[in-house]
Write a protein that holds these residues in place. Structure first.
Motif, PDB file in Angstrom:
ATOM      1  N   UNK A 316     -12.345  -3.686  31.364  1.00  0.00           N
ATOM      2  CA  UNK A 316     -11.883  -3.094  29.952  1.00  0.00           C
ATOM      3  C   UNK A 316     -10.426  -2.587  29.919  1.00  0.00           C
ATOM      4  N   UNK A 317     -10.069  -2.329  31.080  1.00  0.00           N
ATOM      5  CA  UNK A 317      -8.746  -1.313  31.232  1.00  0.00           C
ATOM      6  C   UNK A 317      -7.553  -2.338  31.017  1.00  0.00           C
ATOM      7  N   UNK A 318      -6.752  -1.795  29.879  1.00  0.00           N
ATOM      8  CA  UNK A 318      -5.470  -2.440  29.806  1.00  0.00           C
ATOM      9  C   UNK A 318      -4.482  -1.730  30.476  1.00  0.00           C
ATOM     10  N   UNK A 319      -3.636  -2.250  31.280  1.00  0.00           N
ATOM     11  CA  UNK A 319      -2.329  -1.675  31.813  1.00  0.00           C
ATOM     12  C   UNK A 319      -1.262  -1.754  31.110  1.00  0.00           C
ATOM     13  N   UNK A 320      -0.529  -0.425  30.714  1.00  0.00           N
ATOM     14  CA  UNK A 320       0.485  -0.131  29.667  1.00  0.00           C
ATOM     15  C   UNK A 320       1.580  -0.359  30.122  1.00  0.00           C
ATOM     16  N   UNK A 321       2.639  -1.081  29.666  1.00  0.00           N
ATOM     17  CA  UNK A 321       4.011  -1.356  30.266  1.00  0.00           C
ATOM     18  C   UNK A 321       4.721  -0.128  30.800  1.00  0.00           C
ATOM     19  N   UNK A 322       4.656   1.137  29.840  1.00  0.00           N
ATOM     20  CA  UNK A 322       5.042   2.143  30.328  1.00  0.00           C
ATOM     21  C   UNK A 322       4.487   3.016  31.192  1.00  0.00           C
ATOM     22  N   UNK A 323       3.288   2.644  31.562  1.00  0.00           N
ATOM     23  CA  UNK A 323       2.630   3.135  32.665  1.00  0.00           C
ATOM     24  C   UNK A 323       1.376   3.748  32.157  1.00  0.00           C
ATOM     25  N   UNK A 330     -11.578  -3.713  18.875  1.00  0.00           N
ATOM     26  CA  UNK A 330     -11.961  -4.797  18.327  1.00  0.00           C
ATOM     27  C   UNK A 330     -10.942  -5.423  17.431  1.00  0.00           C
ATOM     28  N   UNK A 331     -10.165  -4.816  16.772  1.00  0.00           N
ATOM     29  CA  UNK A 331      -9.287  -4.740  15.586  1.00  0.00           C
ATOM     30  C   UNK A 331      -7.800  -5.083  16.388  1.00  0.00           C
ATOM     31  N   UNK A 332      -7.875  -5.011  17.806  1.00  0.00           N
ATOM     32  CA  UNK A 332      -6.415  -5.082  18.459  1.00  0.00           C
ATOM     33  C   UNK A 332      -5.769  -3.777  18.714  1.00  0.00           C
ATOM     34  N   UNK A 333      -5.959  -2.647  18.119  1.00  0.00           N
ATOM     35  CA  UNK A 333      -5.493  -1.570  18.609  1.00  0.00           C
ATOM     36  C   UNK A 333      -5.761  -0.969  19.956  1.00  0.00           C
ATOM     37  N   UNK A 334      -4.633  -0.294  20.494  1.00  0.00           N
ATOM     38  CA  UNK A 334      -5.020   0.265  21.835  1.00  0.00           C
ATOM     39  C   UNK A 334      -4.908   1.931  21.529  1.00  0.00           C
ATOM     40  N   UNK A 335      -5.944   2.308  22.368  1.00  0.00           N
ATOM     41  CA  UNK A 335      -6.190   3.619  22.643  1.00  0.00           C
ATOM     42  C   UNK A 335      -5.888   4.113  24.122  1.00  0.00           C
ATOM     43  N   UNK A 336      -5.036   5.020  24.014  1.00  0.00           N
ATOM     44  CA  UNK A 336      -4.839   5.414  25.540  1.00  0.00           C
ATOM     45  C   UNK A 336      -5.854   6.440  26.370  1.00  0.00           C
ATOM     46  N   UNK A 337      -6.000   6.162  27.370  1.00  0.00           N
ATOM     47  CA  UNK A 337      -6.955   6.716  28.125  1.00  0.00           C
ATOM     48  C   UNK A 337      -6.395   7.333  29.480  1.00  0.00           C
ATOM     49  N   UNK A 338      -7.365   8.432  30.124  1.00  0.00           N
ATOM     50  CA  UNK A 338      -7.158   9.015  31.602  1.00  0.00           C
ATOM     51  C   UNK A 338      -8.327   8.257  32.191  1.00  0.00           C
ATOM     52  N   UNK A 339      -8.046   7.723  33.301  1.00  0.00           N
ATOM     53  CA  UNK A 339      -9.103   7.041  34.226  1.00  0.00           C
ATOM     54  C   UNK A 339      -9.523   8.447  35.198  1.00  0.00           C
ATOM     55  N   UNK A 340     -10.869   8.195  35.638  1.00  0.00           N
ATOM     56  CA  UNK A 340     -11.280   9.137  36.562  1.00  0.00           C
ATOM     57  C   UNK A 340     -11.883   8.315  37.663  1.00  0.00           C
ATOM     58  N   UNK A 341     -13.155   8.679  37.877  1.00  0.00           N
ATOM     59  CA  UNK A 341     -13.804   8.103  39.397  1.00  0.00           C
ATOM     60  C   UNK A 341     -14.127   6.458  38.950  1.00  0.00           C
ATOM     61  N   UNK A 342     -13.802   5.636  40.110  1.00  0.00           N
ATOM     62  CA  UNK A 342     -14.177   4.207  39.973  1.00  0.00           C
ATOM     63  C   UNK A 342     -15.400   4.099  40.850  1.00  0.00           C
ATOM     64  N   UNK A 343     -16.600   3.359  40.227  1.00  0.00           N
ATOM     65  CA  UNK A 343     -17.714   3.076  41.174  1.00  0.00           C
ATOM     66  C   UNK A 343     -18.486   1.848  40.490  1.00  0.00           C
ATOM     67  N   UNK A 344     -19.057   1.117  41.332  1.00  0.00           N
ATOM     68  CA  UNK A 344     -20.058   0.322  41.055  1.00  0.00           C
ATOM     69  C   UNK A 344     -19.491  -0.517  39.809  1.00  0.00           C
ATOM     70  N   UNK A 345     -18.252  -0.743  39.768  1.00  0.00           N
ATOM     71  CA  UNK A 345     -17.582  -1.689  38.666  1.00  0.00           C
ATOM     72  C   UNK A 345     -17.308  -1.081  37.431  1.00  0.00           C
ATOM     73  N   UNK A 346     -17.659   0.291  37.488  1.00  0.00           N
ATOM     74  CA  UNK A 346     -17.010   0.983  36.090  1.00  0.00           C
ATOM     75  C   UNK A 346     -16.154   2.138  36.800  1.00  0.00           C
TER      76      UNK A 346
END
Length: 364
Positions: A316-323, A330-346
């Motif tokens: 579900x993560x979308x890499x942004x061009x600016x980093x 679902x309406x196409x809008x993007x919401x910036x997020x901070x990522x933390x731990x990666x585990x078990x595909x989540x």
């Protein structure tokens, strides 16, 4: 109108009619090029609240753990030795010298001198005091200061009259002369209950030398862990052990060695083994491994846990061009997020507008 003029007009009319016909054919005969295709369906998921853990599975060996050599001390001849597989507990004879039993005591300090004078202070005296108390003998109380008035260091004790009396009663129970003194070689100090894994001496050998090899009394798993990674493993931590038949049993980290094995100047260049430290893991229930004497197993260590966090599938993560990264609504809008731990595909996510139950687009 002349005949020539009539022919020209007829030709013009024919050309126009043919051109119109071709136009109609182009518009109606190429629906693929003239009609927009439907957008592909999207797959959605919800932002969930969960616990994420960072875990890794390492190879281990089920057995009784690494061997430790037991050496004799003092003078005399070995007259009797235990058998492989025997277990040794506190206060019982480990071997015999000159037909006298050499009992086992538990602790971290060997008997390095003769204990024969009341008032002696040391860690060896503390070993004697602790063990006789554990065996049920009355050893009396310990003073907080030695005869010269100095405060007793931690882990040390004084050889008191009460302790000497307890030694005599213990010696009498062992069937030896109740002298009240303990000489070097008259007792063997072990770290705890052990199992005899090898007998290295024979009756008639001098006692001063390698006599036995011992292991832990209970079965455990030895796991070599990279020396640079062992810091994330803690004694007492819960782990899971997968047995050869696929069964998973609970266990815990019993101890972590302080000795690094392997490595060397060429270890990082494929010329030798990388440095490792042995981690000992004990099954919670001994019955789980009662039918196995030795086996190759897998041990799952959980090193880090992030509890009650928001998470989405990594797709579900979308890499942004600016980093950075975002989630697509679902309406196409993007919401910036901070990522933390990666585990078990989540992946753990956080940010303004990111809430539990939020529908987001994910890769199919």
């Amino acid at each position: 109108m002349t005949r020539r003029t009539a022919i020209v007009l007829a030709l013009v009319t024919l050309v126009v009619a043919v051109g119109a016909g071709v136009g109609v054919l182009v518009l109606r005969g190429d629906p693929a090029g003239g009609t927009a295709s439907a957008p592909p369906p999207v797959t959605t998921t919800k932002v969930t609240r969960t616990d994420l853990s960072d875990s890794r599975s390492l190879d281990g060996t089920l057995g009784f753990g690494p061997e430790r050599v037991v050496k004799g001390a003092g003078a005399g001849v070995v007259t009797r030795l235990p058998k492989v597989g025997d277990t040794v507990v506190r206060g019982t004879a480990l071997y015999w010298v000159n037909d006298r039993p050499v009992p086992a005591l538990f602790g971290g300090t060997p008997m390095f001198r003769t204990l024969d004078k009341p008032g002696l202070v040391g860690s060896d005296v503390r070993i004697l005091w602790d063990n006789l108390r554990a065996l049920g003998y009355h050893t009396g109380s310990q003073p907080t200061r030695s005869k010269d008035g100095t405060k007793l260091p931690a882990g040390q004790a004084v050889l008191t009259a009460s302790l000497v009396a307890a030694v005599k009663k213990w010696q009498q129970a062992l069937g030896t002369e109740p002298t009240g003194t303990i000489a070097v070689g008259q007792v063997a100090v072990l770290t705890g209950p052990v199992r005899i894994s090898a007998v290295k001496a024979l009756p008639g050998d001098p006692v001063a030398g390698e006599l036995l090899a011992v292991t832990e009394k209970v079965k455990l798993v030895t796991v070599p862990v990279g020396a640079t990674e062992v810091g994330s493993i803690k004694v007492g931590a819960a782990v899971a052990v997968t047995l050869p038949d696929g069964a998973e049993i609970p266990a815990k980290v019993a101890s972590i060695s302080h000795t690094v094995t392997g490595g060397g100047p060429d270890a990082g260049a494929g010329q030798g083994s990388l440095p490792t430290v042995n981690v000992l893991v004990t099954p919670v229930k001994a019955a789980d491994v009662a039918k196995l004497d030795a086996a190759a197993v897998q041990v799952l260590f959980t090193t880090t846990v992030h509890r009650n966090v928001l998470a989405v599938p990594v797709g579900a993560l979308v890499a942004l061009r600016e980093g950075g990264h975002a989630l697509q609504l679902t309406d196409g809008a993007l919401v910036a997020v901070e990522t933390g731990m990666f585990a078990r595909g989540l992946v753990e996510v956080s940010g303004a507008g990111v809430t539990e139950g939020l529908d987001v687009v994910t890769a199919a």
